[in-house]
Design a protein around this motif. Structure first.
Motif, PDB file in Angstrom:
ATOM      1  N   PHE A  20      -6.412  -0.538  -3.486  1.00 21.21           N
ATOM      2  CA  PHE A  20      -6.213  -1.273  -4.734  1.00 21.21           C
ATOM      3  C   PHE A  20      -7.530  -1.392  -5.505  1.00 21.21           C
ATOM      4  O   PHE A  20      -7.561  -1.220  -6.723  1.00 21.21           O
ATOM      5  CB  PHE A  20      -5.648  -2.667  -4.442  1.00 21.21           C
ATOM      6  CG  PHE A  20      -4.203  -2.651  -4.056  1.00 21.21           C
ATOM      7  CD1 PHE A  20      -3.213  -2.812  -5.014  1.00 21.21           C
ATOM      8  CD2 PHE A  20      -3.826  -2.463  -2.738  1.00 21.21           C
ATOM      9  CE1 PHE A  20      -1.873  -2.794  -4.661  1.00 21.21           C
ATOM     10  CE2 PHE A  20      -2.491  -2.451  -2.379  1.00 21.21           C
ATOM     11  CZ  PHE A  20      -1.506  -2.606  -3.334  1.00 21.21           C
ATOM     12  N   ARG A  21      -8.606  -1.658  -4.795  1.00 15.92           N
ATOM     13  CA  ARG A  21      -9.896  -1.849  -5.454  1.00 15.92           C
ATOM     14  C   ARG A  21     -10.346  -0.578  -6.167  1.00 15.92           C
ATOM     15  O   ARG A  21     -10.820  -0.636  -7.318  1.00 15.92           O
ATOM     16  CB  ARG A  21     -10.941  -2.282  -4.430  1.00 15.92           C
ATOM     17  CG  ARG A  21     -12.297  -2.665  -5.031  1.00 15.92           C
ATOM     18  CD  ARG A  21     -13.258  -3.184  -3.969  1.00 15.92           C
ATOM     19  NE  ARG A  21     -12.726  -4.397  -3.343  1.00 15.92           N
ATOM     20  CZ  ARG A  21     -12.311  -4.482  -2.074  1.00 15.92           C
ATOM     21  NH1 ARG A  21     -12.332  -3.419  -1.296  1.00 15.92           N
ATOM     22  NH2 ARG A  21     -11.848  -5.615  -1.602  1.00 15.92           N
ATOM     23  N   LEU A  22     -10.194   0.568  -5.515  1.00 12.95           N
ATOM     24  CA  LEU A  22     -10.605   1.835  -6.134  1.00 12.95           C
ATOM     25  C   LEU A  22      -9.854   2.067  -7.443  1.00 12.95           C
ATOM     26  O   LEU A  22     -10.453   2.428  -8.470  1.00 12.95           O
ATOM     27  CB  LEU A  22     -10.335   2.999  -5.177  1.00 12.95           C
ATOM     28  CG  LEU A  22     -11.294   3.201  -4.011  1.00 12.95           C
ATOM     29  CD1 LEU A  22     -10.714   4.213  -3.018  1.00 12.95           C
ATOM     30  CD2 LEU A  22     -12.660   3.669  -4.501  1.00 12.95           C
ATOM     31  N   ALA A  26       0.831  -1.212   0.000  1.00 14.07           N
ATOM     32  CA  ALA A  26       0.000   0.000   0.000  1.00 14.07           C
ATOM     33  C   ALA A  26       0.861   1.256   0.000  1.00 14.07           C
ATOM     34  O   ALA A  26       0.488   2.274  -0.594  1.00 14.07           O
ATOM     35  CB  ALA A  26      -0.948   0.000   1.190  1.00 14.07           C
ATOM     36  N   ASP A  27       2.027   1.206   0.642  1.00 16.31           N
ATOM     37  CA  ASP A  27       2.964   2.334   0.564  1.00 16.31           C
ATOM     38  C   ASP A  27       3.483   2.504  -0.854  1.00 16.31           C
ATOM     39  O   ASP A  27       3.603   3.621  -1.355  1.00 16.31           O
ATOM     40  CB  ASP A  27       4.142   2.110   1.512  1.00 16.31           C
ATOM     41  CG  ASP A  27       3.786   2.368   2.963  1.00 16.31           C
ATOM     42  OD1 ASP A  27       3.093   3.357   3.236  1.00 16.31           O
ATOM     43  OD2 ASP A  27       4.204   1.573   3.818  1.00 16.31           O
ATOM     44  N   ASP A  28       3.801   1.388  -1.502  1.00 17.61           N
ATOM     45  CA  ASP A  28       4.311   1.444  -2.867  1.00 17.61           C
ATOM     46  C   ASP A  28       3.251   1.947  -3.844  1.00 17.61           C
ATOM     47  O   ASP A  28       3.581   2.546  -4.873  1.00 17.61           O
ATOM     48  CB  ASP A  28       4.801   0.069  -3.302  1.00 17.61           C
ATOM     49  CG  ASP A  28       5.977  -0.426  -2.471  1.00 17.61           C
ATOM     50  OD1 ASP A  28       6.745   0.424  -1.983  1.00 17.61           O
ATOM     51  OD2 ASP A  28       6.116  -1.649  -2.310  1.00 17.61           O
ATOM     52  N   LEU A  29       1.992   1.699  -3.522  1.00 20.05           N
ATOM     53  CA  LEU A  29       0.897   2.135  -4.401  1.00 20.05           C
ATOM     54  C   LEU A  29       0.686   3.639  -4.367  1.00 20.05           C
ATOM     55  O   LEU A  29       0.106   4.215  -5.284  1.00 20.05           O
ATOM     56  CB  LEU A  29      -0.401   1.423  -3.981  1.00 20.05           C
ATOM     57  CG  LEU A  29      -1.631   1.611  -4.874  1.00 20.05           C
ATOM     58  CD1 LEU A  29      -1.472   0.848  -6.185  1.00 20.05           C
ATOM     59  CD2 LEU A  29      -2.897   1.142  -4.145  1.00 20.05           C
ATOM     60  N   ASP A  56      -8.018  -0.424   5.827  1.00 26.72           N
ATOM     61  CA  ASP A  56      -8.582  -1.222   4.729  1.00 26.72           C
ATOM     62  C   ASP A  56      -7.726  -1.054   3.478  1.00 26.72           C
ATOM     63  O   ASP A  56      -8.174  -0.484   2.486  1.00 26.72           O
ATOM     64  CB  ASP A  56     -10.028  -0.775   4.464  1.00 26.72           C
ATOM     65  CG  ASP A  56     -10.748  -1.673   3.478  1.00 26.72           C
ATOM     66  OD1 ASP A  56     -10.225  -2.765   3.171  1.00 26.72           O
ATOM     67  OD2 ASP A  56     -11.820  -1.263   2.992  1.00 26.72           O
ATOM     68  N   PRO A  57      -6.486  -1.537   3.514  1.00 27.01           N
ATOM     69  CA  PRO A  57      -5.583  -1.269   2.384  1.00 27.01           C
ATOM     70  C   PRO A  57      -6.070  -1.845   1.070  1.00 27.01           C
ATOM     71  O   PRO A  57      -5.774  -1.286   0.006  1.00 27.01           O
ATOM     72  CB  PRO A  57      -4.265  -1.906   2.824  1.00 27.01           C
ATOM     73  CG  PRO A  57      -4.634  -2.879   3.896  1.00 27.01           C
ATOM     74  CD  PRO A  57      -5.828  -2.306   4.577  1.00 27.01           C
ATOM     75  N   ASP A  58      -6.832  -2.937   1.104  1.00 28.27           N
ATOM     76  CA  ASP A  58      -7.320  -3.504  -0.154  1.00 28.27           C
ATOM     77  C   ASP A  58      -8.230  -2.533  -0.897  1.00 28.27           C
ATOM     78  O   ASP A  58      -8.312  -2.576  -2.137  1.00 28.27           O
ATOM     79  CB  ASP A  58      -8.077  -4.807   0.101  1.00 28.27           C
ATOM     80  CG  ASP A  58      -7.143  -6.014   0.145  1.00 28.27           C
ATOM     81  OD1 ASP A  58      -5.910  -5.810   0.153  1.00 28.27           O
ATOM     82  OD2 ASP A  58      -7.650  -7.147   0.189  1.00 28.27           O
TER      83      ASP A  58
END
Length: 226
Positions: free
Chosen positions: A210-212, A145-148, A205-207
């Motif tokens: 990614f989902r967004l 999530a940090d890399d995202l 809710d880190p997923d």
């Protein structure tokens, strides 16, 4: 922090002294242009010379280092012929995001069509899609999530193009773009603008981060393919 207008004026004066009639254009891009610069932000200058070689780059760097905070100066520097040969799908946004301080940019660019701009948007969105999937599958679950986070910054540039293609309105800053968005698109931009908001998702809710991004990029790729 510098006052960018006076900094750019001084830069133009020094560049004209160094390169004379070889200097064709100087402009400002990036966060200083958008009014979003922080203390550590780069100063993104677009400079076009009649031609460009390594000796020119050395001279150019020496000029910029004479200026306050000149070590932060970067951006895009090129020769005229190379700019004319540049891939057209990158050039609509390139021109829109440039304020001229010396010369005119339009005569130095090739023609750019709407189809070129669509191709640029598709390239930007597909890159976001690819890297989102890659990070989720291959990244460390503890740090992905940090890399995202960097992709949420890049979302702004892709969304600028998508909004323009939908509406004909090109928002020049995040502040101007946000009122044009709704729902998940607005939330994606807010996460890119607000580090605390992003951090809250990352912790709880880190997923969803990614989902967004995955849902938006997939949807827009299908939209632009029509």
């Amino acid at each position: 922090m510098i006052t960018v207008q006076s900094w750019m004026q001084e830069a133009v004066a020094l560049l004209r002294e160094q390169f004379g009639p070889r200097l064709l254009f100087v402009g400002l891009q990036g966060s200083h242009r958008r009014g979003e610069a922080r203390e550590d932000s780069d100063i993104d200058i677009l400079t076009v010379l009649d031609r460009l070689d390594v000796d020119d780059l050395n001279a150019y760097r020496a000029v910029l280092r004479q200026l306050p905070e000149g070590e932060k100066a970067g951006g895009f520097t090129c020769g005229r012929e190379e700019l004319l040969a540049w891939p057209a799908f990158e050039l609509f946004q390139f021109a829109q995001d440039t304020d001229a301080y010396y010369g005119e940019l339009a005569p130095l660019l090739p023609g750019v069509t709407r189809e070129d701009t669509v191709a640029g948007a598709r390239a930007a969105v597909s890159g976001l899609y690819h890297y989102t999937v890659y990070l989720y599958l291959s990244g460390d679950p503890a740090t992905r999530a940090d890399d995202l986070k960097g992709l949420y910054k890049s979302f702004f540039f892709a969304m600028q193009l998508v909004t323009y293609l939908r509406s004909g309105v090109y928002a020049t800053s995040k502040r101007d773009l946000l009122p044009l968005l709704a729902g998940d698109e607005a939330e994606l931009l807010r996460c890119g603008m607000d580090a605390a908001r992003y951090e809250e998702y990352k912790q709880n809710d880190p997923d969803t981060l990614f989902r967004l991004l995955l849902d938006w990029t997939g949807s827009v790729l299908r939209e632009l393919a029509v």
